[in-house]
Design a protein around this motif. Structure first.
Motif, PDB file in Angstrom:
ATOM      1  N   GLU A  28     -14.150  86.984  52.083  1.00 18.56           N
ATOM      2  CA  GLU A  28     -13.347  88.199  51.981  1.00 18.56           C
ATOM      3  C   GLU A  28     -12.251  88.204  53.043  1.00 18.56           C
ATOM      4  OE1 GLU A  28     -13.435  90.650  49.850  1.00 18.56           O
ATOM      5  OE2 GLU A  28     -15.387  90.564  48.844  1.00 18.56           O
ATOM      6  N   GLN A  29     -12.624  87.861  54.268  1.00 14.16           N
ATOM      7  CA  GLN A  29     -11.643  87.850  55.353  1.00 14.16           C
ATOM      8  C   GLN A  29     -10.572  86.794  55.122  1.00 14.16           C
ATOM      9  OE1 GLN A  29     -13.198  87.215  59.313  1.00 14.16           O
ATOM     10  NE2 GLN A  29     -11.132  86.880  60.140  1.00 14.16           N
ATOM     11  N   ALA A  30     -10.953  85.662  54.554  1.00 17.39           N
ATOM     12  CA  ALA A  30      -9.990  84.587  54.302  1.00 17.39           C
ATOM     13  C   ALA A  30      -8.882  85.018  53.357  1.00 17.39           C
ATOM     14  CB  ALA A  30     -10.713  83.361  53.733  1.00 17.39           C
ATOM     15  N   LEU A  31      -9.133  86.056  52.595  1.00 17.17           N
ATOM     16  CA  LEU A  31      -8.170  86.521  51.594  1.00 17.17           C
ATOM     17  C   LEU A  31      -7.294  87.662  52.103  1.00 17.17           C
ATOM     18  CD1 LEU A  31     -10.634  86.484  48.565  1.00 17.17           C
ATOM     19  CD2 LEU A  31      -8.891  84.764  49.115  1.00 17.17           C
ATOM     20  N   PHE A  51      -6.059  78.844  60.870  1.00 13.58           N
ATOM     21  CA  PHE A  51      -5.963  77.879  61.968  1.00 13.58           C
ATOM     22  C   PHE A  51      -7.098  76.860  61.897  1.00 13.58           C
ATOM     23  CE2 PHE A  51      -7.520  76.861  66.273  1.00 13.58           C
ATOM     24  CZ  PHE A  51      -6.435  76.148  66.765  1.00 13.58           C
ATOM     25  N   LEU A  52      -8.306  77.357  61.675  1.00 11.47           N
ATOM     26  CA  LEU A  52      -9.467  76.481  61.589  1.00 11.47           C
ATOM     27  C   LEU A  52      -9.404  75.609  60.342  1.00 11.47           C
ATOM     28  CD1 LEU A  52     -12.240  75.656  62.680  1.00 11.47           C
ATOM     29  CD2 LEU A  52     -13.219  77.589  61.410  1.00 11.47           C
ATOM     30  N   GLY A  53      -9.045  76.212  59.215  1.00 10.34           N
ATOM     31  CA  GLY A  53      -8.979  75.464  57.967  1.00 10.34           C
ATOM     32  C   GLY A  53      -7.939  74.367  57.985  1.00 10.34           C
ATOM     33  N   ASP A  54      -6.838  74.595  58.682  1.00 11.55           N
ATOM     34  CA  ASP A  54      -5.795  73.570  58.818  1.00 11.55           C
ATOM     35  C   ASP A  54      -6.370  72.313  59.467  1.00 11.55           C
ATOM     36  OD1 ASP A  54      -2.830  72.717  59.018  1.00 11.55           O
ATOM     37  OD2 ASP A  54      -3.488  72.658  61.103  1.00 11.55           O
ATOM     38  N   ALA A  55      -7.173  72.500  60.506  1.00 13.19           N
ATOM     39  CA  ALA A  55      -7.775  71.358  61.204  1.00 13.19           C
ATOM     40  C   ALA A  55      -8.812  70.658  60.328  1.00 13.19           C
ATOM     41  CB  ALA A  55      -8.418  71.836  62.510  1.00 13.19           C
ATOM     42  N   VAL A  56      -9.620  71.430  59.622  1.00  8.58           N
ATOM     43  CA  VAL A  56     -10.623  70.849  58.727  1.00  8.58           C
ATOM     44  C   VAL A  56      -9.944  70.029  57.635  1.00  8.58           C
ATOM     45  CG1 VAL A  56     -12.391  71.377  57.002  1.00  8.58           C
ATOM     46  CG2 VAL A  56     -12.327  72.653  59.156  1.00  8.58           C
ATOM     47  N   LEU A  57      -8.912  70.590  57.042  1.00  4.61           N
ATOM     48  CA  LEU A  57      -8.188  69.898  55.981  1.00  4.61           C
ATOM     49  C   LEU A  57      -7.596  68.583  56.476  1.00  4.61           C
ATOM     50  CD1 LEU A  57      -6.884  69.788  53.151  1.00  4.61           C
ATOM     51  CD2 LEU A  57      -5.005  71.159  54.077  1.00  4.61           C
ATOM     52  N   ALA A  58      -6.955  68.623  57.645  1.00  2.91           N
ATOM     53  CA  ALA A  58      -6.332  67.412  58.182  1.00  2.91           C
ATOM     54  C   ALA A  58      -7.364  66.319  58.422  1.00  2.91           C
ATOM     55  CB  ALA A  58      -5.591  67.745  59.477  1.00  2.91           C
ATOM     56  N   LEU A  59      -8.519  66.696  58.962  1.00  4.12           N
ATOM     57  CA  LEU A  59      -9.560  65.697  59.243  1.00  4.12           C
ATOM     58  C   LEU A  59     -10.107  65.093  57.962  1.00  4.12           C
ATOM     59  CD1 LEU A  59     -11.386  64.155  61.128  1.00  4.12           C
ATOM     60  CD2 LEU A  59     -12.910  66.148  61.214  1.00  4.12           C
ATOM     61  N   ASP A 118       4.965  80.269  48.345  1.00  8.61           N
ATOM     62  CA  ASP A 118       4.336  79.035  48.808  1.00  8.61           C
ATOM     63  C   ASP A 118       3.613  79.221  50.132  1.00  8.61           C
ATOM     64  OD1 ASP A 118       5.311  77.767  46.588  1.00  8.61           O
ATOM     65  OD2 ASP A 118       6.576  76.330  47.659  1.00  8.61           O
ATOM     66  N   SER A 119       4.270  79.861  51.093  1.00 11.89           N
ATOM     67  CA  SER A 119       3.697  79.977  52.432  1.00 11.89           C
ATOM     68  C   SER A 119       2.406  80.783  52.415  1.00 11.89           C
ATOM     69  CB  SER A 119       4.704  80.611  53.398  1.00 11.89           C
ATOM     70  OG  SER A 119       5.095  81.893  52.946  1.00 11.89           O
ATOM     71  N   ILE A 120       2.372  81.880  51.670  1.00 11.66           N
ATOM     72  CA  ILE A 120       1.176  82.726  51.619  1.00 11.66           C
ATOM     73  C   ILE A 120       0.048  82.016  50.882  1.00 11.66           C
ATOM     74  CG2 ILE A 120       0.232  84.856  50.644  1.00 11.66           C
ATOM     75  CD1 ILE A 120       2.869  86.219  51.325  1.00 11.66           C
ATOM     76  N   LEU A 121       0.362  81.356  49.783  1.00 13.98           N
ATOM     77  CA  LEU A 121      -0.657  80.614  49.045  1.00 13.98           C
ATOM     78  C   LEU A 121      -1.248  79.497  49.899  1.00 13.98           C
ATOM     79  CD1 LEU A 121       1.079  80.353  45.565  1.00 13.98           C
ATOM     80  CD2 LEU A 121      -1.042  81.588  46.053  1.00 13.98           C
ATOM     81  N   ALA A 122      -0.385  78.742  50.583  1.00 13.54           N
ATOM     82  CA  ALA A 122      -0.852  77.630  51.409  1.00 13.54           C
ATOM     83  C   ALA A 122      -1.710  78.126  52.564  1.00 13.54           C
ATOM     84  CB  ALA A 122       0.339  76.834  51.935  1.00 13.54           C
ATOM     85  N   ASP A 123      -1.243  79.164  53.246  1.00 10.09           N
ATOM     86  CA  ASP A 123      -1.998  79.700  54.381  1.00 10.09           C
ATOM     87  C   ASP A 123      -3.356  80.234  53.943  1.00 10.09           C
ATOM     88  OD1 ASP A 123       0.157  79.074  55.955  1.00 10.09           O
ATOM     89  OD2 ASP A 123       0.876  81.136  56.170  1.00 10.09           O
ATOM     90  N   THR A 124      -3.386  80.900  52.800  1.00 12.20           N
ATOM     91  CA  THR A 124      -4.652  81.458  52.319  1.00 12.20           C
ATOM     92  C   THR A 124      -5.624  80.361  51.925  1.00 12.20           C
ATOM     93  OG1 THR A 124      -3.469  83.417  51.512  1.00 12.20           O
ATOM     94  CG2 THR A 124      -5.708  83.060  50.696  1.00 12.20           C
ATOM     95  N   LEU A 125      -5.125  79.308  51.300  1.00 13.43           N
ATOM     96  CA  LEU A 125      -6.003  78.194  50.944  1.00 13.43           C
ATOM     97  C   LEU A 125      -6.628  77.587  52.201  1.00 13.43           C
ATOM     98  CD1 LEU A 125      -7.200  76.313  48.827  1.00 13.43           C
ATOM     99  CD2 LEU A 125      -5.135  74.901  48.992  1.00 13.43           C
ATOM    100  N   GLU A 126      -5.835  77.419  53.250  1.00  9.91           N
ATOM    101  CA  GLU A 126      -6.380  76.900  54.503  1.00  9.91           C
ATOM    102  C   GLU A 126      -7.432  77.857  55.068  1.00  9.91           C
ATOM    103  OE1 GLU A 126      -2.789  74.147  56.309  1.00  9.91           O
ATOM    104  OE2 GLU A 126      -2.847  76.276  56.851  1.00  9.91           O
ATOM    105  N   ALA A 127      -7.185  79.171  54.970  1.00  8.98           N
ATOM    106  CA  ALA A 127      -8.160  80.149  55.451  1.00  8.98           C
ATOM    107  C   ALA A 127      -9.468  80.058  54.666  1.00  8.98           C
ATOM    108  CB  ALA A 127      -7.582  81.555  55.353  1.00  8.98           C
ATOM    109  N   VAL A 128      -9.364  79.828  53.363  1.00 14.63           N
ATOM    110  CA  VAL A 128     -10.556  79.663  52.530  1.00 14.63           C
ATOM    111  C   VAL A 128     -11.346  78.435  52.982  1.00 14.63           C
ATOM    112  CG1 VAL A 128     -11.349  79.082  50.192  1.00 14.63           C
ATOM    113  CG2 VAL A 128      -9.650  80.898  50.531  1.00 14.63           C
TER     114      VAL A 128
END
Length: 243
Positions: A28-31, A51-59, A118-128
């Motif tokens: 819920e918070q990720a959205l 922020f956390l999801g960005d790092a997970v995705l990159a790894l 694009d920016s909101i969709l991308a950021d939200t996906l990383e939050a998820v």
């Protein structure tokens, strides 16, 4: 069809993702976009999860391409990773999921089409992805990234200059003309819905142009046209295009 302020339930998104959340509040918070949080003082925006999801995705993406392409050098692997995790790529995957209808947006942001930015969709996906990691651990997050990005990574593995036309054009321009490309940018439209136009010059000649919803997108489109044009000239002149 839903109105801009009718959001689909997070439980439906979890089902689409194929992920069980022991703590549904994390998803819920990720959205929650900051515009929603601003209008609803009790809500925390998704920026820390992003922020956390960005790092997970990159790894995960790095691990995937490292093991899938043992012969490739660092430079090529970096290009594939960059192309896979750039905003446009994430937004495309988010659209395929229909993520926009789940994002909690403030009234103004929703009315201005924020659910398809694009920016909101991308950021939200990383939050998820960040929420998935916190709730289910790295293995669960890894599995989700692998499923969401498998087709994208397979597609990128077969490309060359198309991974990053700006970089490829810079290399080609430096090799053939001993100078770098120069970009000219213009924008039209209101602040919430701008369209950007880019023109790229090499050795004083206009060799490409393009438009996009961001400066980066417009420049990449212009660089693609310029690279293809200059590469074709190089081949016609008996030279190899820089790959």
């Amino acid at each position: 069809m839903s109105t801009p302020l009718e959001f689909a339930p997070a439980a439906e998104l979890a089902a689409l993702l194929g992920v069980h959340f022991d703590e549904p509040a994390l998803l819920e918070q990720a959205l929650v976009h900051r515009s929603w949080a601003f209008e609803n003082g009790h809500a925390e925006p998704n920026e820390r999860l992003e922020f956390l999801g960005d790092a997970v995705l990159a790894l995960v993406v790095t691990d995937e391409i490292y093991h899938a392409h043992p012969e490739e050098q660092e430079g090529r692997l970096a290009k594939v990773r960059s192309a896979a995790v750039k905003t446009e790529s994430l937004a495309s995957i988010a659209r395929d999921l229909g993520l926009g209808r789940f994002i909690r947006l403030g009234r103004g942001e929703a009315i201005s089409g924020g659910a398809d930015k694009d920016s909101i969709l991308a950021d939200t996906l990383e939050a998820v992805l960040g929420a998935t990691y916190l709730d289910g651990g790295f293995a669960t997050a890894y599995d989700l990234v692998e499923r969401l990005f498998a087709r994208r990574l397979l597609d990128l593995a077969g490309r060359d200059a198309a991974l990053d036309y700006k970089t490829s054009l810079q290399e080609l321009s430096a090799a053939r003309f001993e100078q770098l490309p120069r970009y000219e940018l213009h924008d039209t439209g209101p602040d919430h819905d701008k369209t950007f136009s880019a023109t790229v010059l090499v050795a004083g000649e206009v060799v490409g142009s393009g438009t996009g919803r961001s400066k980066k997108q417009a420049e990449q489109t212009a660089a693609r046209e310029a690279y293809r044009r200059l590469a074709a000239r190089a081949v016609a002149d008996g030279h190899d295009a820089v790959r």
